[in-house]
Design a protein around this motif. Structure first.
Motif, mmCIF file in Angstrom:
data_model
loop_
_atom_site.group_PDB
_atom_site.id
_atom_site.type_symbol
_atom_site.label_atom_id
_atom_site.label_comp_id
_atom_site.label_asym_id
_atom_site.label_seq_id
_atom_site.Cartn_x
_atom_site.Cartn_y
_atom_site.Cartn_z
ATOM 1 N N ILE A 77 -14.098 -1.339 1.030
ATOM 2 C CA ILE A 77 -13.648 -0.059 1.083
ATOM 3 C C ILE A 77 -12.818 0.266 2.404
ATOM 4 C CG2 ILE A 77 -14.412 2.208 2.113
ATOM 5 C CD1 ILE A 77 -17.182 1.451 0.533
ATOM 6 N N GLY A 78 -12.973 -0.623 3.313
ATOM 7 C CA GLY A 78 -11.987 -0.441 4.495
ATOM 8 C C GLY A 78 -10.308 -1.011 4.225
ATOM 9 N N VAL A 79 -10.085 -2.066 3.687
ATOM 10 C CA VAL A 79 -8.925 -2.517 3.235
ATOM 11 C C VAL A 79 -8.440 -1.600 2.077
ATOM 12 C CG1 VAL A 79 -9.276 -4.260 1.407
ATOM 13 C CG2 VAL A 79 -7.727 -4.613 2.921
ATOM 14 N N ASN A 80 -8.865 -1.050 1.231
ATOM 15 C CA ASN A 80 -8.372 -0.041 0.340
ATOM 16 C C ASN A 80 -7.897 0.971 1.012
ATOM 17 O OD1 ASN A 80 -9.025 -1.918 -2.077
ATOM 18 N ND2 ASN A 80 -10.775 -0.250 -2.829
ATOM 19 N N ARG A 81 -8.806 1.547 1.907
ATOM 20 C CA ARG A 81 -8.122 2.756 2.744
ATOM 21 C C ARG A 81 -6.877 2.445 3.462
ATOM 22 N NH1 ARG A 81 -13.932 5.463 4.209
ATOM 23 N NH2 ARG A 81 -14.258 6.552 2.164
ATOM 24 N N GLY A 82 -7.039 1.330 4.226
ATOM 25 C CA GLY A 82 -6.026 0.604 5.046
ATOM 26 C C GLY A 82 -4.789 0.566 4.479
ATOM 27 N N CYS A 83 -4.702 -0.213 3.160
ATOM 28 C CA CYS A 83 -3.704 -0.302 2.268
ATOM 29 C C CYS A 83 -2.874 0.929 1.849
ATOM 30 C CB CYS A 83 -3.965 -1.237 1.362
ATOM 31 S SG CYS A 83 -4.189 -2.955 1.581
ATOM 32 N N ALA A 84 -3.916 1.941 1.553
ATOM 33 C CA ALA A 84 -3.302 3.178 0.985
ATOM 34 C C ALA A 84 -2.599 3.994 2.328
ATOM 35 C CB ALA A 84 -4.483 3.938 0.572
ATOM 36 N N GLU A 85 -3.274 3.552 3.440
ATOM 37 C CA GLU A 85 -2.546 4.387 4.661
ATOM 38 C C GLU A 85 -1.204 3.827 5.095
ATOM 39 O OE1 GLU A 85 -3.613 7.260 6.702
ATOM 40 O OE2 GLU A 85 -5.001 7.347 4.696
ATOM 41 N N ALA A 86 -1.179 2.399 4.909
ATOM 42 C CA ALA A 86 -0.029 1.825 5.506
ATOM 43 C C ALA A 86 1.303 1.962 4.460
ATOM 44 C CB ALA A 86 -0.186 0.274 5.338
ATOM 45 N N PHE A 87 0.758 1.940 2.920
ATOM 46 C CA PHE A 87 1.865 2.216 2.120
ATOM 47 C C PHE A 87 2.216 3.516 2.174
ATOM 48 C CE2 PHE A 87 -0.561 -1.106 -1.184
ATOM 49 C CZ PHE A 87 -0.170 -1.984 -0.165
ATOM 50 N N GLU A 88 1.407 4.525 2.222
ATOM 51 C CA GLU A 88 1.674 5.968 2.506
ATOM 52 C C GLU A 88 2.545 6.218 3.974
ATOM 53 O OE1 GLU A 88 1.670 10.145 2.319
ATOM 54 O OE2 GLU A 88 1.611 8.747 0.825
ATOM 55 N N ALA A 89 2.322 5.376 4.810
ATOM 56 C CA ALA A 89 3.151 5.399 6.057
ATOM 57 C C ALA A 89 4.577 5.195 5.749
ATOM 58 C CB ALA A 89 2.547 4.800 7.215
ATOM 59 N N VAL A 90 4.823 4.018 5.098
ATOM 60 C CA VAL A 90 6.232 3.923 4.697
ATOM 61 C C VAL A 90 6.879 4.822 3.906
ATOM 62 C CG1 VAL A 90 7.689 2.013 3.603
ATOM 63 C CG2 VAL A 90 5.742 1.295 5.045
ATOM 64 N N TYR A 91 6.048 5.273 2.851
ATOM 65 C CA TYR A 91 6.904 6.195 1.864
ATOM 66 C C TYR A 91 6.990 7.642 2.384
ATOM 67 C CZ TYR A 91 7.144 8.974 -2.347
ATOM 68 O OH TYR A 91 7.725 10.029 -3.335
ATOM 69 N N ASN A 115 7.503 0.900 -1.555
ATOM 70 C CA ASN A 115 7.477 2.262 -1.063
ATOM 71 C C ASN A 115 8.751 2.427 0.091
ATOM 72 O OD1 ASN A 115 5.470 3.509 -2.301
ATOM 73 N ND2 ASN A 115 4.136 3.498 -0.762
ATOM 74 N N ALA A 116 9.473 1.353 0.457
ATOM 75 C CA ALA A 116 10.565 1.414 1.174
ATOM 76 C C ALA A 116 11.772 2.008 0.643
ATOM 77 C CB ALA A 116 10.972 0.088 1.929
ATOM 78 N N ASP A 117 12.656 2.600 1.390
ATOM 79 C CA ASP A 117 13.925 3.397 0.723
ATOM 80 C C ASP A 117 14.823 2.251 0.347
ATOM 81 O OD1 ASP A 117 13.370 6.437 1.417
ATOM 82 O OD2 ASP A 117 12.532 5.200 3.004
ATOM 83 N N ALA A 118 14.841 1.238 1.204
ATOM 84 C CA ALA A 118 15.874 0.153 0.904
ATOM 85 C C ALA A 118 15.319 -1.294 1.194
ATOM 86 C CB ALA A 118 17.155 0.402 1.548
ATOM 87 N N ILE A 119 15.692 -2.091 0.360
ATOM 88 C CA ILE A 119 15.323 -3.534 0.580
ATOM 89 C C ILE A 119 16.534 -4.466 0.847
ATOM 90 C CG2 ILE A 119 14.083 -5.454 -0.351
ATOM 91 C CD1 ILE A 119 12.609 -3.493 -1.974
ATOM 92 N N VAL A 120 16.594 -5.343 2.162
ATOM 93 C CA VAL A 120 17.432 -6.476 1.927
ATOM 94 C C VAL A 120 16.574 -7.597 2.114
ATOM 95 C CG1 VAL A 120 19.077 -7.560 3.674
ATOM 96 C CG2 VAL A 120 19.027 -5.084 3.571
ATOM 97 N N ALA A 121 16.899 -8.526 1.313
ATOM 98 C CA ALA A 121 15.915 -9.724 1.130
ATOM 99 C C ALA A 121 16.646 -10.934 1.428
ATOM 100 C CB ALA A 121 15.601 -9.796 -0.315
ATOM 101 N N GLY A 122 15.714 -11.965 1.990
ATOM 102 C CA GLY A 122 16.528 -13.287 1.966
ATOM 103 C C GLY A 122 16.618 -14.213 0.868
ATOM 104 N N GLU A 123 17.141 -15.050 1.015
ATOM 105 C CA GLU A 123 17.720 -15.855 -0.308
ATOM 106 C C GLU A 123 16.418 -16.332 -0.876
ATOM 107 O OE1 GLU A 123 22.179 -17.271 0.191
ATOM 108 O OE2 GLU A 123 20.611 -18.553 1.095
ATOM 109 N N ASP A 124 15.250 -16.654 -0.167
ATOM 110 C CA ASP A 124 14.292 -17.332 -0.595
ATOM 111 C C ASP A 124 13.153 -16.391 -0.991
ATOM 112 O OD1 ASP A 124 13.773 -16.281 2.053
ATOM 113 O OD2 ASP A 124 12.358 -17.896 2.806
#
Length: 247
Positions: A77-91, A115-124
């Protein structure tokens, strides 16, 4: 320290996750990340946030060992809520968020990057949802923001990953750079964004979220209901114990 912040240039706040060995976060880690992103967005001096990670991978999702140590469902329950909070914070961050992704971006990492606005990625960098191999469900909502619908479903059912180069062809990654140049490239993009008027940037972020055709928070919480059902049925524990190899 699991989550730290830095300000490498005017208007830019870098939020970095560092939890060896694979940046898999426990319940509190997700809340700490959410708090750091929200604090950055509320700071009137900040115009762009860079979400980064230390080590060999961006994020490997939740700390499965924490779930296995809990005989009940408190940790789930805690991690479900925690993930939702973190994803929402980014969005919902009041300013744009650039994700700097290296190595593996799995499970919860997809929720953050998607949920980010833009992604820069490493080649790996590789992106995927190994949820069915881990006795869980979720974050298809966010993977669908990175790849077309049928590819999302194929990746989800198979637990396969896609590379940063493949995502570049889908337009969901802004740039793919050598890993050694990743943070600089992300900060460079953030600097270009931060060069705009701060008030207009905040209005633009609110406007773009307002016209988004998908309610990402509602959809993700809906997915999480099936994760909880799998746990109550005992399926989650059975699959986790065999890493998805049992039919």
């Amino acid at each position: 320290m699991t989550v730290s912040t830095a300000s490498p240039a005017v208007g830019i706040r870098v939020v970095t996750v560092d939890r060896p060995p694979v940046n898999a976060l426990p319940v509190q880690g997700w809340y700490d990340l959410a708090d750091a992103v929200r604090a950055a967005g509320r700071d009137p001096e900040v115009r762009c946030v860079v979400l980064a990670a230390a080590g060999r991978g961006f994020n490997a999702g939740v700390d499965i060992k924490e779930l296995q140590r809990d005989p009940g469902n408190t940790a789930l329950i805690g991690v479900n809520r925690g993930c939702a909070e973190a994803f929402e914070a980014v969005y919902a961050c009041e300013v744009p968020v650039v994700a700097a992704v290296q190595g593996f971006c799995l499970g919860g990492g997809i929720g953050l990057a998607g949920n980010a606005d833009a992604i820069v990625a490493g080649e790996d960098a590789v992106f995927g949802l190994p949820e069915l191999d881990r006795g869980a469900l979720g974050a298809a909502t966010h993977l669908a923001r990175l790849v077309p619908q049928h590819l999302m479903r194929t990746l989800y059912y198979t637990s396969r990953t896609v590379t940063a180069a493949e995502l570049l062809t889908h337009g969901s990654v802004w740039r793919v750079v050598p890993v050694s140049e990743l943070l600089d490239a992300a900060v460079e993009l953030a600097g270009e964004i931060a060069g705009k008027d701060g008030h207009l940037l905040r209005l633009a972020k609110a406007a773009l979220n307002g016209i988004d055709p998908v309610d990402v928070r509602r959809n993700y919480r809906y997915e999480q209901g099936f994760t909880f059902e799998a746990s109550l049925a005992g399926t989650a524990d059975r699959v986790r114990s065999t890493f998805g190899k049992e039919a």
